[in-house]
Design an enzyme around this catalytic site. Structure first.
Site, PDB file in Angstrom:
ATOM      1  N   LEU A  14       0.852  -1.176   0.000  1.00  0.00           N
ATOM      2  CA  LEU A  14       0.000   0.000   0.000  1.00  0.00           C
ATOM      3  C   LEU A  14       0.893   1.232   0.000  1.00  0.00           C
ATOM      4  O   LEU A  14       1.823   1.330   0.796  1.00  0.00           O
ATOM      5  CB  LEU A  14      -0.896   0.031   1.236  1.00  0.00           C
ATOM      6  CG  LEU A  14      -1.871  -1.136   1.387  1.00  0.00           C
ATOM      7  CD1 LEU A  14      -2.558  -1.067   2.738  1.00  0.00           C
ATOM      8  CD2 LEU A  14      -2.879  -1.134   0.266  1.00  0.00           C
ATOM      9  N   ASP A  15       0.614   2.184  -0.894  1.00  0.00           N
ATOM     10  CA  ASP A  15       1.399   3.413  -0.914  1.00  0.00           C
ATOM     11  C   ASP A  15       0.706   4.475  -0.061  1.00  0.00           C
ATOM     12  O   ASP A  15      -0.313   4.211   0.569  1.00  0.00           O
ATOM     13  CB  ASP A  15       1.641   3.898  -2.341  1.00  0.00           C
ATOM     14  CG  ASP A  15       0.353   4.231  -3.093  1.00  0.00           C
ATOM     15  OD1 ASP A  15      -0.693   4.463  -2.447  1.00  0.00           O
ATOM     16  OD2 ASP A  15       0.397   4.287  -4.336  1.00  0.00           O
ATOM     17  N   SER A  16       1.260   5.680  -0.031  1.00  0.00           N
ATOM     18  CA  SER A  16       0.709   6.732   0.823  1.00  0.00           C
ATOM     19  C   SER A  16      -0.720   7.114   0.432  1.00  0.00           C
ATOM     20  O   SER A  16      -1.544   7.407   1.299  1.00  0.00           O
ATOM     21  CB  SER A  16       1.614   7.958   0.821  1.00  0.00           C
ATOM     22  OG  SER A  16       1.760   8.454  -0.487  1.00  0.00           O
ATOM     23  N   ASP A  18      -2.952   5.073  -0.873  1.00  0.00           N
ATOM     24  CA  ASP A  18      -3.783   3.982  -0.351  1.00  0.00           C
ATOM     25  C   ASP A  18      -4.044   4.176   1.143  1.00  0.00           C
ATOM     26  O   ASP A  18      -5.158   3.955   1.620  1.00  0.00           O
ATOM     27  CB  ASP A  18      -3.103   2.620  -0.564  1.00  0.00           C
ATOM     28  CG  ASP A  18      -2.988   2.222  -2.020  1.00  0.00           C
ATOM     29  OD1 ASP A  18      -3.915   2.530  -2.795  1.00  0.00           O
ATOM     30  OD2 ASP A  18      -1.972   1.597  -2.380  1.00  0.00           O
TER      31      ASP A  18
END
Length: 55
Positions: A14-16, A18
């Site tokens: 998960l990125d920022s 997300d």
């Protein structure tokens, strides 16, 4: 066996963005506001923030 609360967003891929979307959905689901900061790194961190917000 590792607990899910200890899982990092990076491990879950998960990125920022997300992370922000996840917190926004949680805020809506619990009808609360969660203070975002750079310390949110794990699922456990999110759980702690939810617990503080709804108490």
């Amino acid at each position: 066996m590792r607990q899910i609360k200890a899982s990092t967003f990076e491990e879950l891929e998960l990125d920022s963005l997300d992370t922000v979307e996840l917190v926004m959905e949680i805020e809506e689901a619990f009808d609360t506001s969660i203070e975002m900061d750079g310390e949110i790194k794990t699922i456990g961190d999110v759980v702690t923030l939810i617990e503080k917000a709804i108490v």
